[in-house]
Design a protein around this motif. Structure first.
Motif, PDB file in Angstrom:
ATOM      1  N   SER A   1       2.196   2.201   4.409  1.00 33.49           N
ATOM      2  CA  SER A   1       2.126   2.358   2.958  1.00 33.49           C
ATOM      3  C   SER A   1       1.751   1.051   2.270  1.00 33.49           C
ATOM      4  O   SER A   1       1.241   1.060   1.145  1.00 33.49           O
ATOM      5  CB  SER A   1       3.467   2.857   2.414  1.00 33.49           C
ATOM      6  OG  SER A   1       4.454   1.840   2.423  1.00 33.49           O
ATOM      7  N   ILE A   2       1.979  -0.078   2.933  1.00 30.67           N
ATOM      8  CA  ILE A   2       1.745  -1.371   2.283  1.00 30.67           C
ATOM      9  C   ILE A   2       0.268  -1.562   1.936  1.00 30.67           C
ATOM     10  O   ILE A   2      -0.068  -1.842   0.780  1.00 30.67           O
ATOM     11  CB  ILE A   2       2.271  -2.530   3.145  1.00 30.67           C
ATOM     12  CG1 ILE A   2       3.750  -2.327   3.489  1.00 30.67           C
ATOM     13  CG2 ILE A   2       2.082  -3.856   2.415  1.00 30.67           C
ATOM     14  CD1 ILE A   2       4.305  -3.359   4.467  1.00 30.67           C
ATOM     15  N   PRO A   3      -0.672  -1.399   2.890  1.00 29.75           N
ATOM     16  CA  PRO A   3      -2.074  -1.512   2.500  1.00 29.75           C
ATOM     17  C   PRO A   3      -2.619  -0.282   1.796  1.00 29.75           C
ATOM     18  O   PRO A   3      -3.644  -0.365   1.106  1.00 29.75           O
ATOM     19  CB  PRO A   3      -2.801  -1.749   3.831  1.00 29.75           C
ATOM     20  CG  PRO A   3      -1.949  -1.070   4.841  1.00 29.75           C
ATOM     21  CD  PRO A   3      -0.530  -1.273   4.367  1.00 29.75           C
ATOM     22  N   LEU A   4      -1.937   0.862   1.955  1.00 29.81           N
ATOM     23  CA  LEU A   4      -2.492   2.100   1.406  1.00 29.81           C
ATOM     24  C   LEU A   4      -2.158   2.322  -0.066  1.00 29.81           C
ATOM     25  O   LEU A   4      -3.026   2.729  -0.848  1.00 29.81           O
ATOM     26  CB  LEU A   4      -2.009   3.294   2.226  1.00 29.81           C
ATOM     27  CG  LEU A   4      -2.688   3.466   3.585  1.00 29.81           C
ATOM     28  CD1 LEU A   4      -1.906   4.427   4.461  1.00 29.81           C
ATOM     29  CD2 LEU A   4      -4.121   3.945   3.411  1.00 29.81           C
ATOM     30  N   LEU A   5      -0.926   2.080  -0.470  1.00 26.62           N
ATOM     31  CA  LEU A   5      -0.533   2.425  -1.841  1.00 26.62           C
ATOM     32  C   LEU A   5      -1.322   1.672  -2.904  1.00 26.62           C
ATOM     33  O   LEU A   5      -1.610   2.243  -3.968  1.00 26.62           O
ATOM     34  CB  LEU A   5       0.967   2.220  -2.026  1.00 26.62           C
ATOM     35  CG  LEU A   5       1.847   3.252  -1.305  1.00 26.62           C
ATOM     36  CD1 LEU A   5       3.324   2.960  -1.543  1.00 26.62           C
ATOM     37  CD2 LEU A   5       1.510   4.675  -1.737  1.00 26.62           C
TER      38      LEU A   5
ATOM     39  N   ARG B   1      -2.423  -8.183   0.237  1.00 31.97           N
ATOM     40  CA  ARG B   1      -1.795  -9.343   0.873  1.00 31.97           C
ATOM     41  C   ARG B   1      -0.439  -9.651   0.241  1.00 31.97           C
ATOM     42  O   ARG B   1       0.527  -9.988   0.938  1.00 31.97           O
ATOM     43  CB  ARG B   1      -2.726 -10.549   0.793  1.00 31.97           C
ATOM     44  CG  ARG B   1      -3.956 -10.410   1.700  1.00 31.97           C
ATOM     45  CD  ARG B   1      -4.863 -11.627   1.686  1.00 31.97           C
ATOM     46  NE  ARG B   1      -5.603 -11.749   0.437  1.00 31.97           N
ATOM     47  CZ  ARG B   1      -5.382 -12.653  -0.508  1.00 31.97           C
ATOM     48  NH1 ARG B   1      -4.405 -13.544  -0.344  1.00 31.97           N
ATOM     49  NH2 ARG B   1      -6.114 -12.686  -1.599  1.00 31.97           N
ATOM     50  N   ALA B   2      -0.350  -9.511  -1.074  1.00 31.20           N
ATOM     51  CA  ALA B   2       0.928  -9.744  -1.753  1.00 31.20           C
ATOM     52  C   ALA B   2       1.970  -8.716  -1.316  1.00 31.20           C
ATOM     53  O   ALA B   2       3.145  -9.054  -1.106  1.00 31.20           O
ATOM     54  CB  ALA B   2       0.728  -9.702  -3.263  1.00 31.20           C
ATOM     55  N   ALA B   3       1.548  -7.461  -1.187  1.00 32.03           N
ATOM     56  CA  ALA B   3       2.479  -6.411  -0.761  1.00 32.03           C
ATOM     57  C   ALA B   3       2.933  -6.630   0.681  1.00 32.03           C
ATOM     58  O   ALA B   3       4.110  -6.400   1.010  1.00 32.03           O
ATOM     59  CB  ALA B   3       1.825  -5.042  -0.915  1.00 32.03           C
ATOM     60  N   LEU B   4       2.030  -7.057   1.549  1.00 32.67           N
ATOM     61  CA  LEU B   4       2.406  -7.336   2.931  1.00 32.67           C
ATOM     62  C   LEU B   4       3.434  -8.460   2.994  1.00 32.67           C
ATOM     63  O   LEU B   4       4.405  -8.395   3.762  1.00 32.67           O
ATOM     64  CB  LEU B   4       1.166  -7.699   3.753  1.00 32.67           C
ATOM     65  CG  LEU B   4       0.249  -6.533   4.128  1.00 32.67           C
ATOM     66  CD1 LEU B   4      -1.122  -7.047   4.558  1.00 32.67           C
ATOM     67  CD2 LEU B   4       0.861  -5.687   5.234  1.00 32.67           C
ATOM     68  N   GLU B   5       3.240  -9.481   2.189  1.00 36.12           N
ATOM     69  CA  GLU B   5       4.182 -10.596   2.166  1.00 36.12           C
ATOM     70  C   GLU B   5       5.529 -10.164   1.597  1.00 36.12           C
ATOM     71  O   GLU B   5       6.594 -10.543   2.105  1.00 36.12           O
ATOM     72  CB  GLU B   5       3.600 -11.741   1.333  1.00 36.12           C
ATOM     73  CG  GLU B   5       4.486 -12.973   1.253  1.00 36.12           C
ATOM     74  CD  GLU B   5       4.682 -13.656   2.591  1.00 36.12           C
ATOM     75  OE1 GLU B   5       5.743 -14.302   2.780  1.00 36.12           O
ATOM     76  OE2 GLU B   5       3.788 -13.547   3.461  1.00 36.12           O
ATOM     77  N   ARG B   6       5.494  -9.362   0.551  1.00 34.16           N
ATOM     78  CA  ARG B   6       6.725  -8.967  -0.145  1.00 34.16           C
ATOM     79  C   ARG B   6       7.527  -7.921   0.639  1.00 34.16           C
ATOM     80  O   ARG B   6       8.754  -8.001   0.725  1.00 34.16           O
ATOM     81  CB  ARG B   6       6.358  -8.419  -1.522  1.00 34.16           C
ATOM     82  CG  ARG B   6       7.554  -7.989  -2.380  1.00 34.16           C
ATOM     83  CD  ARG B   6       7.082  -7.367  -3.677  1.00 34.16           C
ATOM     84  NE  ARG B   6       6.406  -6.087  -3.459  1.00 34.16           N
ATOM     85  CZ  ARG B   6       5.122  -5.859  -3.753  1.00 34.16           C
ATOM     86  NH1 ARG B   6       4.362  -6.803  -4.282  1.00 34.16           N
ATOM     87  NH2 ARG B   6       4.586  -4.666  -3.521  1.00 34.16           N
ATOM     88  N   ASP B   7       6.834  -6.924   1.190  1.00 37.59           N
ATOM     89  CA  ASP B   7       7.518  -5.737   1.722  1.00 37.59           C
ATOM     90  C   ASP B   7       7.441  -5.596   3.233  1.00 37.59           C
ATOM     91  O   ASP B   7       8.042  -4.671   3.788  1.00 37.59           O
ATOM     92  CB  ASP B   7       6.923  -4.476   1.087  1.00 37.59           C
ATOM     93  CG  ASP B   7       7.072  -4.456  -0.420  1.00 37.59           C
ATOM     94  OD1 ASP B   7       8.094  -4.965  -0.917  1.00 37.59           O
ATOM     95  OD2 ASP B   7       6.165  -3.941  -1.106  1.00 37.59           O
ATOM     96  N   GLY B   8       6.707  -6.466   3.913  1.00 42.50           N
ATOM     97  CA  GLY B   8       6.459  -6.274   5.330  1.00 42.50           C
ATOM     98  C   GLY B   8       7.714  -6.199   6.174  1.00 42.50           C
ATOM     99  O   GLY B   8       7.907  -5.263   6.957  1.00 42.50           O
TER     100      GLY B   8
END
Length: 245
Positions: A134-138, A205-212
Motif C-alpha cells: 500500500s505504501i507505493p500504491l496509495l 519515498r516519504a511514505a516508505l520512510e514514514r510507514d515502512g
C-alpha cells in the motif's frame, strides 16, 4: 543455480525479466534477492538510461511465494530501491498481477499493460492485507478504487487499471505503445531523469520512510495469524476458507 532474473541491454535500455514461470514469478527469497542485485547493477551502469521490468509466462507476478517466502525487510528494501533508483523503471505487463506483484507496479515510474493482463489484490481473501504494497500504491491510486479493490479482491482488467492509476497506459500492442515512452527516455539526460524522478517519487519515498517499518510489522503479524494460516491452507487445498459464506 539458473538465474531467475534475465538481463539484456539495447540502446540505453536494460530489460530485466522475471523468469520463474514455474511458480508464476512469485516473490520468493531468490527472486527478490536477484532483482535487487540486478537493479543495483543497472543503476550503477552509466550506459543505462532506463530499465524495463517484464516477465516470461502468463503471469507478471503472483505475489508472495508462500512456500519460499522472502524476508519482509528485503521486500521493503526492494520497493525503496525501485523508488530511489536515479533511473526510471518501466513495467511491461502482458499477464496476470496479484497481491505483492502489484507493489512492484506501484514502485515503478511508468507501467504499461497488454490486453490479456489482469489485476487483483487477493490478500483479504487469505486473512491478510496489502500492507507493505500500500505504501507505493496509495499515493498513485484513486482512493475510492483502492478501497473497493483492497477490500473485495475483485479482478479487473487493464482499462480499469489505467483508470484508477495502477497503469500509466494500456494497449493491444504494448510494445508499440511503449516506443515513444522509451524514445523519450533515451533522449533525456541522466541528470534530468534523476532530478525529474526525484520530484515525482517524493510522496512514495516519504511514505516508505514514514510507514515502512510499521507496515512490515503489520504484514508479519497477519501472516503469523490463525486466520491467515486457514486462508493459505484453504488456497493450497483449493477450498473455501472457513469464514467464506
Amino acid at each position: 543455480m539458473t538465474p531467475i532474473i534475465g538481463s539484456a541491454h539495447s540502446r540505453g535500455i536494460t530489460t530485466l525479466t522475471l523468469d520463474s514461470p514455474g511458480n508464476r514469478n512469485a516473490l520468493s527469497a531468490e527472486l527478490v534477492g536477484e532483482l535487487r542485485a540486478a537493479l543495483a547493477a543497472a543503476g550503477a551502469d552509466p550506459a543505462v538510461r532506463a530499465i524495463v521490468l517484464t516477465h516470461t509466462g502468463g503471469t507478471f507476478c503472483a505475489g508472495a511465494d508462500l512456500k519460499n517466502p522472502f524476508a519482509p525487510e528485503d521486500f521493503l528494501a526492494l520497493l525503496r530501491e525501485l523508488a530511489e533508483l536515479p533511473k526510471p523503471v518501466v513495467a511491461r505487463v502482458t499477464g496476470h498481477v496479484r497481491a505483492g506483484g502489484l507493489g512492484l507496479l506501484g514502485a515503478c515510474d511508468i507501467a504499461a499493460g497488454g490486453p490479456q493482463s489482469s489485476y487483483a489484490f487477493t490478500e483479504s481473501h487469505l486473512g491478510l492485507a496489502p500492507a507493505v504494497i500500500s505504501i507505493p500504491l496509495l499515493p498513485r491510486l484513486d482512493p475510492r478504487a483502492a478501497a473497493r479493490y483492497f477490500l473485495t479482491a475483485e479482478r479487473f482488467g487493464p482499462a480499469e487499471a489505467a483508470r484508477i492509476g495502477l497503469l500509466t497506459l494500456h494497449a493491444d500492442e504494448v510494445d508499440h505503445a511503449l516506443e515513444p515512452v522509451l524514445a523519450g527516455l533515451r533522449k533525456a539526460s541522466p541528470q534530468g531523469l534523476a532530478a525529474s524522478k526525484a520530484l515525482v517519487t517524493a510522496p512514495v519515498r516519504a511514505a516508505l520512510e514514514r510507514d515502512g517499518t510499521r507496515l512490515t510489522e503489520l504484514s508479519a503479524s497477519l501472516f503469523g495469524s490463525t486466520e491467515a494460516r486457514e486462508g493459505i491452507t484453504a488456497l493450497f487445498e483449493r477450498r473455501n476458507p472457513s469464514w467464506a459464506s
